[in-house]
Design an enzyme around this catalytic site. Structure first.
Site, PDB file in Angstrom:
ATOM      1  N   CYS A  30       0.244  22.135   4.075  1.00 43.53           N
ATOM      2  CA  CYS A  30      -0.997  22.254   4.838  1.00 43.53           C
ATOM      3  C   CYS A  30      -0.885  23.472   5.753  1.00 43.53           C
ATOM      4  CB  CYS A  30      -1.282  20.978   5.633  1.00 43.53           C
ATOM      5  SG  CYS A  30      -0.205  20.708   7.057  1.00 43.53           S
ATOM      6  N   CYS A  75       0.864  -1.188   0.000  1.00 41.56           N
ATOM      7  CA  CYS A  75       0.000   0.000   0.000  1.00 41.56           C
ATOM      8  C   CYS A  75       0.891   1.226   0.000  1.00 41.56           C
ATOM      9  CB  CYS A  75      -0.911   0.018   1.218  1.00 41.56           C
ATOM     10  SG  CYS A  75      -1.950   1.490   1.322  1.00 41.56           S
TER      11      CYS A  75
END
Length: 580
Positions: A128, A9
């Site tokens: 962010c 993943c």
């Protein structure tokens, strides 16, 4: 039956190993002899040996691509998404046994990495609002996904300490696609003329492969100054909306708040009123922190909200409007309004006022600052200023005079908001509210907010320790990291746990966060700096009172940790495998 299980993943450490454990347990219940090869970041991959490969009758791959696919030529291979394998491993394995096909040399050729068959060069930037967790997690996810797809990718992070792994001019020039995964505005001018795709850090973190695929398909060329001239580059609603503009302003304001708050706290080391004595070190510290850094907070907030909307032409009118908001007592609410007013005014002037080509160059340095500053200043003085100042004064008076019951309710609300989405919009709304109040010398809400924001990550660390049998080995390792991140006030440390079990993790976190926020307000805790977590305690008077504040954090963390340990569903087979 001899089976090889492979999991991989690109966006998560825990997912790879959790899927491997669940698939292994399901396969053993079927009586299969299983060898697992889990590709992740927590430890190095050990490929299956030649003897195991020779004896294998089935190869099951839970990943977007088959690692080192050529070795499986001639074997029965089934490949599916890890997202399908994790929730229902039994069905996944049954389908694998039924649908697996012999892997032929032609199929091996199809699995050749794209870099060998025309893979593209990609550069990306992640940013962010606070520049701590999401920035770097999104960068890692994009880098892993890009490499797994066979592309050459470089990612620059623009975090709280500035740009890291900065892209060079040569790398940008050679890139075929630029991905800007940013929740705040970043300077786009160096990417002028490149095919650019804009998205959020959340999308890049949760869906890195689809993000790259969308970038390759949909990226468009942005002209230099496109942001300020209303260019037609595609942007999402979130990127165009008030959320991103506000968070850009907060991001640039944070260093002012942190530096100013800690300097004020340092001045209190010599006595609460020592700064009143002119010429002394405490007076100098207060002058730097309280009179200068805090004075710049609102102008910087407004200036960079305007910058996010109108690019560089918005900075001057935004800061002027923010200074006016500060001087007339409109505070952070007035600063936010001034930023949006200045930004949209500058944007409108840029887009709708057309000048002859001979004087067009004067627009960004003369016309836009003059008109936008004039409009913003007059509106702030004659329309917005006094009503907003009255609202802020009423809010400040309410916070100062509210009884213990109201304080507890406010603390519980702010605490629950901090834990609702672990760094998402609701969390950021609560955090922005607390930071804004620091400019009005209201320090209690910020104390409750930071304390509650530490609870989810610390709580997951406690849960993984107390109920270790319910967690896989990689999850227990993630729990240790989560505990440390929580101490640093990085709420996002709990994201890996919330992603796997949101219906239990989020409520447990909100209950603990609400308790911590309520206790912090009940104890009258005050916080001078809006970041740093438990380590701010090293600076005297940065947090007062210290022991009750620590008690609030411990209480909420225990409620979250022990509560989640109690309600979490364990997987016996997974536990046995983890312990063995």
């Amino acid at each position: 039956m001899n089976v090889i299980l492979i999991t991989a993943c690109p966006s998560g450490m825990a997912t790879t190993y959790l899927a491997a454990r669940r698939l292994q347990s399901a396969a053993e219940r079927l009586g299969w002899k299983v060898t697992v090869e889990a590709h992740g970041e927590a430890r190095a991959v050990t490929p299956v040996d030649e003897a195991t490969l020779e004896a294998a009758e089935l190869v099951v791959v839970a990943a977007d691509r088959i690692p080192d696919a050529a070795r499986f030529a001639g074997k029965r291979v089934f490949q599916g998404s890890i997202d399908l394998a994790l929730p229902d491993p039994e069905t996944f394995l049954a389908r694998a046994e039924r649908d697996a096909d012999v892997f032929t040399p032609e199929e091996v050729a199809d699995e050749t990495p794209a870099s060998e068959a025309g893979g593209q060069r990609i550069v990306a930037v992640t940013a962010c609002p606070t520049g701590v967790a999401h920035t770097f997690m999104a960068a890692e996810a994009l880098a892993e996904a890009g490499r797994s797809m066979g592309h050459e990718i470089r990612v620059e992070t623009q975090g709280s300490v500035g740009a890291q792994d900065a892209l060079t001019a040569d790398e940008i020039a050679a890139a075929e696609v630029v991905i800007l995964a940013c929740d705040i505005e970043v300077d786009p001018t160096r990417f002028a003329g490149k095919r650019t795709y804009r998205t959020s850090t959340g999308n890049a973190l949760k869906k890195p492969r689809p993000t790259i695929e969308a970038a390759l398909a949909d990226a468009e060329v942005e002209r230099e100054g496109a942001a300020s001239s209303g260019g037609d580059a595609k942007k999402s609603i979130k990127e165009k909306g008030v959320y991103k503009h506000l968070l850009t302003g907060v991001s640039f304001m944070l260093p002012m708040v942190v530096a100013g708050g800690l300097l004020i706290a340092l001045s209190f080391v010599f006595g609460i009123e020592a700064f009143k004595e002119e010429g002394t070190l405490p007076a100098a510290l207060m002058q730097i922190g309280g009179e200068t850094a805090f004075a710049l907070m609102i102008p910087v907030l407004a200036g960079y909200i305007a910058y996010s909307i109108a690019d560089r032409p918005g900075i001057a009118p935004g800061m002027i409007g923010g200074m006016l908001a500060s001087s007339i007592g409109a505070g952070f609410i007035g600063g936010i309004l001034a930023g949006f007013l200045a930004g949209y005014t500058a944007w409108a002037v840029t887009r709708y006022i057309k000048l002859p080509a001979s004087v067009e160059s004067l627009k960004p340095i003369l016309i836009i600052p003059l008109l936008a500053s004039l409009v913003t200043g007059l509106v702030m003085i004659y329309v917005v200023g006094e009503p907003v100042a009255a609202i802020l004064a009423a809010l400040t008076a309410f916070l100062e005079d509210m009884g213990s019951a109201n304080a507890v309710l406010l603390g519980a609300l702010l605490g629950a908001m901090m834990c609702f989405d672990l760094g998402g919009p609701v969390n950021k709304a609560s955090y922005t509210f607390g930071v804004g109040l620091l400019a009005s010398e209201s320090y209690a809400p910020m104390a409750a907010i930071m304390a509650a924001g530490m609870v989810p990550a610390i709580g997951m660390g406690i849960a993984s320790f107390v109920a270790g049998g319910k967690f896989s080995e990689p999850e227990r390792e993630a729990g240790k990291a989560s505990f440390v991140l929580g101490l640093c006030f990085i709420t996002e440390g709990a994201i890996p746990f919330a992603a796997k079990d949101p219906l239990r993790v989020i409520p447990a976190s909100m209950v603990g966060g609400a308790l911590t926020g309520a206790l912090a307000m009940l104890f009258g805790a005050k916080l001078m700096a809006p970041h740093g977590g438990i380590f701010v305690l090293m600076i005297p008077n940065a947090i007062t009172p210290v022991l009750p504040y620590l008690l609030a954090i411990v209480a909420g963390s225990l409620v979250t940790g022990l509560g989640y340990a109690l309600i979490k569903r364990g997987d016996k087979a997974m536990s046995v495998a983890a312990e063995g």
